[in-house]
Scaffold this active site. Structure first.
Site, PDB file in Angstrom:
ATOM      1  N   SER A 114       0.809  -1.224   0.000  1.00 17.40           N
ATOM      2  CA  SER A 114       0.000   0.000   0.000  1.00 17.40           C
ATOM      3  C   SER A 114       0.845   1.278   0.000  1.00 17.40           C
ATOM      4  CB  SER A 114      -0.965  -0.001   1.180  1.00 17.40           C
ATOM      5  OG  SER A 114      -1.900  -1.044   1.020  1.00 17.40           O
TER       6      SER A 114
ATOM      7  N   LYS B 171      -8.753  -6.484  10.707  1.00  9.50           N
ATOM      8  CA  LYS B 171      -9.903  -6.073   9.888  1.00  9.50           C
ATOM      9  C   LYS B 171     -11.265  -6.264  10.559  1.00  9.50           C
ATOM     10  CE  LYS B 171      -8.689  -6.456   5.084  1.00  9.50           C
ATOM     11  NZ  LYS B 171      -8.873  -7.217   3.853  1.00  9.50           N
TER      12      LYS B 171
ATOM     13  N   ASN C 158     -11.381  -2.405   5.779  1.00 16.93           N
ATOM     14  CA  ASN C 158      -9.989  -2.217   5.341  1.00 16.93           C
ATOM     15  C   ASN C 158      -9.638  -0.740   5.181  1.00 16.93           C
ATOM     16  OD1 ASN C 158     -11.397  -1.567   3.037  1.00 16.93           O
ATOM     17  ND2 ASN C 158     -10.048  -2.702   1.659  1.00 16.93           N
TER      18      ASN C 158
ATOM     19  N   ASP D  87     -12.908  -3.717  -0.546  1.00 15.90           N
ATOM     20  CA  ASP D  87     -12.502  -4.936  -1.266  1.00 15.90           C
ATOM     21  C   ASP D  87     -13.537  -5.356  -2.319  1.00 15.90           C
ATOM     22  OD1 ASP D  87     -10.042  -5.302  -0.060  1.00 15.90           O
ATOM     23  OD2 ASP D  87     -10.840  -6.531   1.563  1.00 15.90           O
TER      24      ASP D  87
ATOM     25  N   THR E 168     -13.717 -26.605   4.324  1.00 13.28           N
ATOM     26  CA  THR E 168     -14.505 -26.812   5.539  1.00 13.28           C
ATOM     27  C   THR E 168     -15.923 -26.337   5.249  1.00 13.28           C
ATOM     28  OG1 THR E 168     -12.511 -26.282   6.777  1.00 13.28           O
ATOM     29  CG2 THR E 168     -14.563 -26.310   8.027  1.00 13.28           C
TER      30      THR E 168
HETATM   31  P1  ATR Z   1      -8.919 -14.656   4.007  1.00  9.05           P
HETATM   32  O1  ATR Z   1      -9.451 -13.760   5.082  1.00  9.05           O
HETATM   33  O2  ATR Z   1      -7.718 -14.110   3.297  1.00  9.05           O
HETATM   34  O3  ATR Z   1      -9.975 -15.116   3.061  1.00  9.05           O
HETATM   35  P2  ATR Z   1      -8.934 -16.999   5.744  1.00  9.05           P
HETATM   36  O4  ATR Z   1     -10.088 -16.477   6.508  1.00  9.05           O
HETATM   37  O5  ATR Z   1      -7.792 -17.573   6.492  1.00  9.05           O
HETATM   38  O6  ATR Z   1      -8.297 -15.923   4.787  1.00  9.05           O
HETATM   39  O7  ATR Z   1      -9.484 -18.070   4.699  1.00  9.05           O
HETATM   40  C1  ATR Z   1      -8.632 -18.854   3.971  1.00  9.05           C
HETATM   41  C2  ATR Z   1      -9.422 -19.689   2.976  1.00  9.05           C
HETATM   42  O8  ATR Z   1      -8.504 -20.553   2.309  1.00  9.05           O
HETATM   43  C3  ATR Z   1     -10.470 -20.575   3.639  1.00  9.05           C
HETATM   44  O9  ATR Z   1     -11.567 -20.719   2.764  1.00  9.05           O
HETATM   45  C4  ATR Z   1      -9.691 -21.883   3.776  1.00  9.05           C
HETATM   46  O10 ATR Z   1     -10.491 -23.034   3.853  1.00  9.05           O
HETATM   47  P3  ATR Z   1     -10.919 -23.632   5.301  1.00  9.05           P
HETATM   48  O11 ATR Z   1     -12.070 -22.795   5.734  1.00  9.05           O
HETATM   49  O12 ATR Z   1     -11.250 -25.036   5.013  1.00  9.05           O
HETATM   50  O13 ATR Z   1      -9.698 -23.475   6.185  1.00  9.05           O
HETATM   51  C5  ATR Z   1      -8.936 -21.897   2.473  1.00  9.05           C
HETATM   52  N1  ATR Z   1      -7.834 -22.837   2.536  1.00  9.05           N
HETATM   53  C6  ATR Z   1      -6.725 -22.751   3.297  1.00  9.05           C
HETATM   54  N2  ATR Z   1      -5.931 -23.833   3.105  1.00  9.05           N
HETATM   55  C7  ATR Z   1      -6.576 -24.634   2.198  1.00  9.05           C
HETATM   56  C8  ATR Z   1      -6.277 -25.897   1.586  1.00  9.05           C
HETATM   57  N3  ATR Z   1      -5.160 -26.565   1.856  1.00  9.05           N
HETATM   58  N4  ATR Z   1      -7.156 -26.386   0.684  1.00  9.05           N
HETATM   59  C9  ATR Z   1      -8.297 -25.709   0.401  1.00  9.05           C
HETATM   60  N5  ATR Z   1      -8.645 -24.522   0.950  1.00  9.05           N
HETATM   61  C10 ATR Z   1      -7.800 -23.990   1.831  1.00  9.05           C
END
Ligand code: ATR
Length: 276
Positions: A16, A65, A86, A101, A153
């Site tokens: 930024s 955030k 943000n 965003d 998940t």
């Molecule tokens: P952000 O705020 O940047 O979106 P976050 O809240 O940490 O970050 O979310 C990360 C995303 O990446 C989530 O959807 C996560 O899936 P889970 O909810 O199952 O954790 C996804 N993610 C992280 N590692 C992953 C993996 N190995 N395979 C698939 N999805 C993944």
């Protein structure tokens, strides 16, 4: 002199300052945009530096955030719907919070593919974190209510669907490839594909040739997902344009000038990401 800042913990990676200082120079504005590492326990006193007028506002990144919403005086509808802010600014001695965003997501898409909204098919969003919330909000505010959402998940995807509306269909993680055959726009909001992470596990073989693959990641500039989409001849979009577009409304709020996203700025940030 007007001073804004980006805060996070850690914050050293933030691009930024590069973006806002480019605009300050370009428009000859006497101001500054700083990078400030702020620990979670110091967030209230940071918000106070805006309330007191020491800063005109700033950008907020991980891990602040969500927490910042409880500390400001006014949260707008966008930040409230997304559940995160943000961008902060001061007005009349009060601190306001918004989220740019969703705007950045759409503005980047409009700039790259102006007709995207009229193309048939369903948008498919992968991931259910903060970035996904901004993308879902963006679609819904454009009146696009039929959306497919898939997350490793599933419970998190179901929570988002319950929060954002009935048109969101949650797809089982193990069915994700099967549900791509009528998709117009595939959006990766997960962290898979970032420089430090493995690629997103998703075969694109069943995506229509007319579809667009939009990866919100910008480092690397070409993720494995984007490379796979290009290899199939699909249209692609990375996250760098979104990073630039989400920065513009804050700059305008703090410094009174709507900034342009020039090719020169694009190249400057690309060079920084590539370490040149
Ligand atoms: P952000 O705020 O940047 O979106 P976050 O809240 O940490 O970050 O979310 C990360 C995303 O990446 C989530 O959807 C996560 O899936 P889970 O909810 O199952 O954790 C996804 N993610 C992280 N590692 C992953 C993996 N190995 N395979 C698939 N999805 C993944």
């Amino acid at each position: 002199m007007r001073i804004a800042a980006v805060i996070g913990w850690p914050i050293s990676h933030s691009r930024s300052p590069l973006i806002h200082r480019y605009w300050l120079r370009r428009y000859g504005i006497e101001g500054d945009y700083q990078r400030r590492p702020i620990r979670p326990e110091d967030l209230p006193s940071f918000v106070q530096t805006i309330r007191s007028g020491e800063l005109v506002g700033g950008n907020v990144t991980v891990p602040h955030k969500e927490a910042v919403l409880a500390l400001v005086d006014d949260v707008d509808d966008v930040a409230r719907a997304i559940g995160a802010s943000n961008t902060l600014w001061r007005q009349g001695g009060r601190v306001f919070a918004t989220n740019t965003d969703a705007h950045g997501f759409v503005a980047n898409l409009e700039a790259a593919f102006p007709g995207w909204r009229n193309e048939p098919g369903v948008p498919f969003v992968v991931g259910a974190g903060g970035a996904s919330r901004a993308v879902l909000h963006a679609f819904l505010s454009l009146g696009i209510e039929r959306i497919r959402l898939c997350n490793r998940t599933q419970a998190r995807a179901l929570e988002l669907a319950a929060h954002f509306g009935t048109g969101i269909e949650v797809v089982d993680w193990f069915d994700r490839v099967k549900r791509l055959s009528d998709v117009s726009l595939l959006v990766n909001t997960t962290t898979q594909g970032m420089a430090s992470n493995p690629p997103l596990e998703l075969s694109l073989d069943s995506l229509p040739v007319s579809s667009i693959v939009y990866d919100l990641i910008y480092a690397p500039l070409q993720t494995p997902l984007i490379a796979a989409a290009r290899a199939r001849g699909l249209r692609t979009l990375g996250g760098l344009g979104m990073l630039l577009h989400q920065a513009a409304p804050g700059f305008e709020q703090w410094f009174g000038q709507r900034p342009e996203i020039t090719d020169e700025l694009f190249r400057l940030v690309v060079a920084d990401i590539e370490g040149r």
